[in-house]
Design an enzyme around this catalytic site. Structure first.
Site, PDB file in Angstrom:
ATOM      1  N   GLY A 150      35.619  74.462  11.995  1.00  0.00           N
ATOM      2  CA  GLY A 150      36.937  74.106  11.442  1.00  0.00           C
ATOM      3  C   GLY A 150      37.400  75.124  10.414  1.00  0.00           C
ATOM      4  N   ARG A 162      40.528  77.813  18.125  1.00  0.00           N
ATOM      5  CA  ARG A 162      41.072  79.100  18.578  1.00  0.00           C
ATOM      6  C   ARG A 162      41.257  80.034  17.402  1.00  0.00           C
ATOM      7  NH1 ARG A 162      44.658  75.091  18.750  1.00  0.00           N
ATOM      8  NH2 ARG A 162      43.896  74.526  20.806  1.00  0.00           N
ATOM      9  N   TYR A 165      39.185  56.996  10.199  1.00  0.00           N
ATOM     10  CA  TYR A 165      38.639  58.175   9.506  1.00  0.00           C
ATOM     11  C   TYR A 165      37.506  57.760   8.556  1.00  0.00           C
ATOM     12  CZ  TYR A 165      39.008  62.194   6.180  1.00  0.00           C
ATOM     13  OH  TYR A 165      38.774  63.273   5.361  1.00  0.00           O
ATOM     14  N   LYS A 189      33.508  58.509   8.588  1.00  0.00           N
ATOM     15  CA  LYS A 189      32.848  59.184   7.455  1.00  0.00           C
ATOM     16  C   LYS A 189      31.597  58.412   7.020  1.00  0.00           C
ATOM     17  CE  LYS A 189      35.470  62.838   6.635  1.00  0.00           C
ATOM     18  NZ  LYS A 189      35.006  64.153   7.136  1.00  0.00           N
ATOM     19  N   GLY A 242      41.061  75.588   8.861  1.00  0.00           N
ATOM     20  CA  GLY A 242      41.694  74.482   8.154  1.00  0.00           C
ATOM     21  C   GLY A 242      41.884  74.766   6.676  1.00  0.00           C
ATOM     22  N   GLN A 243      42.366  73.737   5.957  1.00  0.00           N
ATOM     23  CA  GLN A 243      42.703  73.907   4.533  1.00  0.00           C
ATOM     24  C   GLN A 243      41.499  74.387   3.723  1.00  0.00           C
ATOM     25  OE1 GLN A 243      43.618  70.322   2.339  1.00  0.00           O
ATOM     26  NE2 GLN A 243      44.390  71.451   0.586  1.00  0.00           N
ATOM     27  N   ASP A 282      36.430  77.931  15.148  1.00  0.00           N
ATOM     28  CA  ASP A 282      37.477  76.893  15.227  1.00  0.00           C
ATOM     29  C   ASP A 282      37.901  76.825  16.681  1.00  0.00           C
ATOM     30  OD1 ASP A 282      39.974  75.279  14.767  1.00  0.00           O
ATOM     31  OD2 ASP A 282      39.530  75.689  12.666  1.00  0.00           O
TER      32      ASP A 282
HETATM   33  P1  NAD Z   1      42.082  70.564   8.214  1.00  0.00           P
HETATM   34  O1  NAD Z   1      42.734  69.494   9.013  1.00  0.00           O
HETATM   35  O2  NAD Z   1      42.917  71.423   7.358  1.00  0.00           O
HETATM   36  O3  NAD Z   1      41.252  71.518   9.180  1.00  0.00           O
HETATM   37  C1  NAD Z   1      40.398  71.029  10.165  1.00  0.00           C
HETATM   38  C2  NAD Z   1      40.099  72.143  11.134  1.00  0.00           C
HETATM   39  O4  NAD Z   1      39.278  71.583  12.178  1.00  0.00           O
HETATM   40  C3  NAD Z   1      41.350  72.731  11.812  1.00  0.00           C
HETATM   41  O5  NAD Z   1      41.360  74.129  11.658  1.00  0.00           O
HETATM   42  C4  NAD Z   1      41.203  72.325  13.265  1.00  0.00           C
HETATM   43  O6  NAD Z   1      41.678  73.311  14.181  1.00  0.00           O
HETATM   44  C5  NAD Z   1      39.694  72.156  13.389  1.00  0.00           C
HETATM   45  N1  NAD Z   1      39.332  71.276  14.500  1.00  0.00           N
HETATM   46  C6  NAD Z   1      39.897  70.102  14.848  1.00  0.00           C
HETATM   47  N2  NAD Z   1      39.289  69.625  15.957  1.00  0.00           N
HETATM   48  C7  NAD Z   1      38.326  70.511  16.290  1.00  0.00           C
HETATM   49  C8  NAD Z   1      37.367  70.576  17.332  1.00  0.00           C
HETATM   50  N3  NAD Z   1      37.291  69.631  18.273  1.00  0.00           N
HETATM   51  N4  NAD Z   1      36.525  71.633  17.373  1.00  0.00           N
HETATM   52  C9  NAD Z   1      36.597  72.606  16.424  1.00  0.00           C
HETATM   53  N5  NAD Z   1      37.484  72.614  15.425  1.00  0.00           N
HETATM   54  C10 NAD Z   1      38.338  71.567  15.359  1.00  0.00           C
HETATM   55  O7  NAD Z   1      40.904  69.867   7.381  1.00  0.00           O
HETATM   56  P2  NAD Z   1      40.314  70.304   5.973  1.00  0.00           P
HETATM   57  O8  NAD Z   1      41.213  69.753   4.943  1.00  0.00           O
HETATM   58  O9  NAD Z   1      39.987  71.743   5.968  1.00  0.00           O
HETATM   59  O10 NAD Z   1      39.002  69.394   5.938  1.00  0.00           O
HETATM   60  C11 NAD Z   1      37.753  69.858   6.405  1.00  0.00           C
HETATM   61  C12 NAD Z   1      36.767  68.709   6.324  1.00  0.00           C
HETATM   62  O11 NAD Z   1      36.723  68.228   4.981  1.00  0.00           O
HETATM   63  C13 NAD Z   1      37.145  67.490   7.191  1.00  0.00           C
HETATM   64  O12 NAD Z   1      35.986  66.903   7.701  1.00  0.00           O
HETATM   65  C14 NAD Z   1      37.799  66.547   6.214  1.00  0.00           C
HETATM   66  O13 NAD Z   1      37.653  65.205   6.592  1.00  0.00           O
HETATM   67  C15 NAD Z   1      37.002  66.838   4.963  1.00  0.00           C
HETATM   68  N6  NAD Z   1      37.749  66.481   3.752  1.00  0.00           N
HETATM   69  C16 NAD Z   1      38.888  67.135   3.420  1.00  0.00           C
HETATM   70  C17 NAD Z   1      39.611  66.749   2.299  1.00  0.00           C
HETATM   71  C18 NAD Z   1      40.891  67.442   1.898  1.00  0.00           C
HETATM   72  O14 NAD Z   1      41.573  66.963   0.976  1.00  0.00           O
HETATM   73  N7  NAD Z   1      41.259  68.569   2.522  1.00  0.00           N
HETATM   74  C19 NAD Z   1      39.154  65.686   1.528  1.00  0.00           C
HETATM   75  C20 NAD Z   1      38.002  65.005   1.913  1.00  0.00           C
HETATM   76  C21 NAD Z   1      37.289  65.435   3.038  1.00  0.00           C
HETATM   77  N1  SER Z   2      42.516  64.473   1.817  1.00  0.00           N
HETATM   78  C1  SER Z   2      41.897  63.583   2.760  1.00  0.00           C
HETATM   79  C2  SER Z   2      42.907  62.712   3.409  1.00  0.00           C
HETATM   80  O1  SER Z   2      43.839  62.351   2.730  1.00  0.00           O
HETATM   81  C3  SER Z   2      40.854  62.739   2.094  1.00  0.00           C
HETATM   82  O2  SER Z   2      39.768  62.656   2.911  1.00  0.00           O
HETATM   83  O3  SER Z   2      42.743  62.382   4.556  1.00  0.00           O
END
Ligand code: NAD
Ligand code: SER
Length: 314
Positions: A8, A36, A141, A145, A11-12, A34
């Site tokens: 991933g 792609r 979700y 988790k 992602g963010q 990721d």
């Molecule tokens: P995001 O949605 O920005 O990025 C997720 C990435 O996963 C994307 O680039 C997407 O293309 C990729 N993805 C989706 N399905 C996929 C698959 N089948 N195979 C491979 N890649 C795939 O998420 P994020 O904010 O970067 O979060 C990353 C992790 O951290 C997640 O598990 C999320 O639950 C966890 N998290 C994030 C936050 C937050 O505030 N950003 C908070 C708590 C937990």
């Molecule tokens: N930032 C995330 C969401 O709001 C928390 O896991 O889904």
């Protein structure tokens, strides 16, 4: 950590984590994966492989051929997006994590799992939420988790695998937009402050959630993964947070740097309902005691930096 595979990575969190890790461990030692390749530092600044985490064979082969000793498993579907298609969210968040855990076990790699404040629910004590407490989340979700927190514990106990994890609060950052979560308002507010001087919040006044600025999240991942395992009593799913605020407080913080900023509300029932089911503020003492968690950014310091960075970017 010496050779790290990140899922991933576009992602963010991933786009910044990959760059951070490449500075610490060397570009060639961090494989970004990721679905792609997309323009940007994670895909283009070093090794990259397309990988759907739901494909166990492809996961195992990618891990074997890179020779990673650590998997940081970020691929996932966030809370609000998950409610739009629960079984798709379950598939990525559960089956994808199972494939990742199995590949890591097969190749003897350490494993990082990002859980969330979403692992708690309406029956959890909402103030100073303890590390070990009731977890009956009400989103798909959150259910995923909790399940994966427990599965990571199981892999450690059953197979002796080095699994570790954090319960992230809402993460705020300026490189990549958030991917469809409930805490996203606390990122969008900064973008709209710079673009329009105003923001319409989909989260209601008085709704508190835990938050953290991205640099503290990146440091926390590295610090936990490099921590002495003998000190880790919990291992997986450490509560971490740097601040807890409601929309009026983040707006007031922005006004310290942009006095004309205004905010109104158009509350989204779905995301408001999710936010109300999550804690107001986490107790992070286990993370502090067991591996030295120490965030540096409070709300005002984050606002100052976010606004300056976005002004440059936008
Ligand atoms: P995001 O949605 O920005 O990025 C997720 C990435 O996963 C994307 O680039 C997407 O293309 C990729 N993805 C989706 N399905 C996929 C698959 N089948 N195979 C491979 N890649 C795939 O998420 P994020 O904010 O970067 O979060 C990353 C992790 O951290 C997640 O598990 C999320 O639950 C966890 N998290 C994030 C936050 C937050 O505030 N950003 C908070 C708590 C937990
Ligand atoms: N930032 C995330 C969401 O709001 C928390 O896991 O889904």
């Amino acid at each position: 950590m010496k050779k790290i595979l990140v899922t991933g990575a576009n992602g963010q969190i991933g786009v910044e984590l990959v760059v951070h890790l490449r500075k610490l461990y060397g570009t060639e030692n961090v494989l970004a994966t990721d679905l792609r390749r997309t323009p940007g530092a994670a895909s283009e600044g070093g090794p990259f492989a397309a990988l759907d985490v739901r494909d166990p064979k492809a996961f195992s082969e990618t891990l074997r051929s890179f020779g990673a000793d650590t998997v940081l498993h970020l691929a996932g579907i966030l809370s609000a997006r998950g409610e739009a298609d629960p079984m798709f969210s379950w598939d990525v968040n559960v089956n994808g994590t199972c494939a990742a855990l199995e590949a890591a076990r097969e190749h003897g790699a350490a494993f990082f799992f990002p859980s969330s404040i979403a692992a708690f629910g309406p029956s959890t004590p909402s103030k100073n939420t303890p590390q070990d407490t009731l977890q009956r989340p009400s989103t798909v979700y959150g259910v995923a988790k909790v399940s994966m927190e427990l599965l990571c514990d199981y892999y450690h106990k059953k197979f002796g695998m080095d699994t570790r994890g954090l319960r992230f609060p809402g993460l705020i950052s300026y490189e990549a937009l958030p991917g469809g979560g409930t805490t996203d308002y606390a990122v969008h507010i900064y973008y709209d402050a710079i673009k329009k001087g105003s923001y319409t919040s989909f989260i209601a006044q008085g709704t508190y959630m835990d938050m953290m600025y991205m640099p503290d999240a990146l440091n926390a991942i590295v610090r936990l993964m490099e921590a002495d395992p003998a000190r880790l009593l919990h291992r997986n799913a450490f509560n971490i947070s740097a601040m807890s605020f409601e929309p009026e407080q983040i707006a007031a913080s922005i006004r310290k740097f942009m006095p004309g900023f205004t905010m109104d509300y158009d509350v989204d029932p779905l995301r408001q309902g999710i936010a109300e089911s999550w804690p107001d503020s986490l107790d992070c003492s286990a993370a502090r005691e067991e591996w030295g968690f120490a965030p540096e950014y409070d709300l005002d310091r984050m606002s100052e930096d976010m606004l300056a960075r976005l002004k440059e970017k936008l």
